[in-house]
Design a protein around this motif. Sequence first.
Motif, short mmCIF file in Angstrom:
data_model
loop_
_atom_site.label_atom_id
_atom_site.label_comp_id
_atom_site.label_asym_id
_atom_site.label_seq_id
_atom_site.Cartn_x
_atom_site.Cartn_y
_atom_site.Cartn_z
N PRO A 36 0.83 -1.21 0.00
CA PRO A 36 0.00 0.00 0.00
C PRO A 36 0.87 1.26 0.00
O PRO A 36 1.91 1.31 0.67
N GLN A 37 0.45 2.26 -0.75
CA GLN A 37 1.15 3.54 -0.76
C GLN A 37 1.06 4.12 0.65
O GLN A 37 -0.01 4.15 1.25
N GLU A 59 -8.01 4.61 -2.84
CA GLU A 59 -8.73 5.26 -1.75
C GLU A 59 -8.67 6.76 -1.97
O GLU A 59 -7.60 7.31 -2.22
N SER A 67 -13.71 4.96 -2.40
CA SER A 67 -12.74 4.01 -2.94
C SER A 67 -13.26 3.45 -4.26
O SER A 67 -14.45 3.53 -4.56
N ARG A 85 -4.82 7.32 -2.86
CA ARG A 85 -3.80 6.37 -2.39
C ARG A 85 -4.06 5.02 -3.03
O ARG A 85 -5.20 4.55 -3.04
N ALA A 87 -3.72 1.01 -3.04
CA ALA A 87 -3.55 -0.12 -2.13
C ALA A 87 -3.75 -1.40 -2.95
O ALA A 87 -4.88 -1.81 -3.22
#
Length: 172
Positions: A36-37, A59, A67, A85, A87
């Motif tokens: 995940p970032q 997200e 999301s 973000r 993931a």
Amino acid sequence: MVHAIQAASEVGNYAEVAVLPDETDPQIYLSRNWLPQPFHLICEKDTVLSQLSGTARVELRNSSVNSFRMDIGDHIYIPAGTPHRLAPISESVTIRYLPLRGGLQAAAWFCAACGNEVRRYEWEHDNNTAALEFYWLACARFNAGTDSRTCGTCSTIHPKVNLATLGMPSTV
């Protein structure tokens, strides 16, 4: 794009390596992600993400959509200024379409307890500097002390980003 798919095996988490010739606008940036970032990325300009392999969840913050699941062939439009973000659900290759003159970008962390923004680090997008250099610097600053990782709203102290798992040097 054949070059991009072949190059993906050599690219790591969130490397965002330019795929097209230097002056191509928009530019396409590729990364192969399995972790995940560690932050939400904010781009001054609109961006589009496309999923080349694997599956991931994007997200979003400050958006009507929280999301979005990305499977192979999916594209998601991210409006300018929207924190987002990646993931990965499985190891995946994602490409980002971004204007050549991308403007400001930022890494932002949000509190898991109250949802407010904990910290943000900004930089000017630069096609001659690898994205990972900016990401590493933002994460190193976030890790610098408990003050930078403490939520100003609820006082929750957030854990440091594990730079080693992202293939980044652990010290400045």
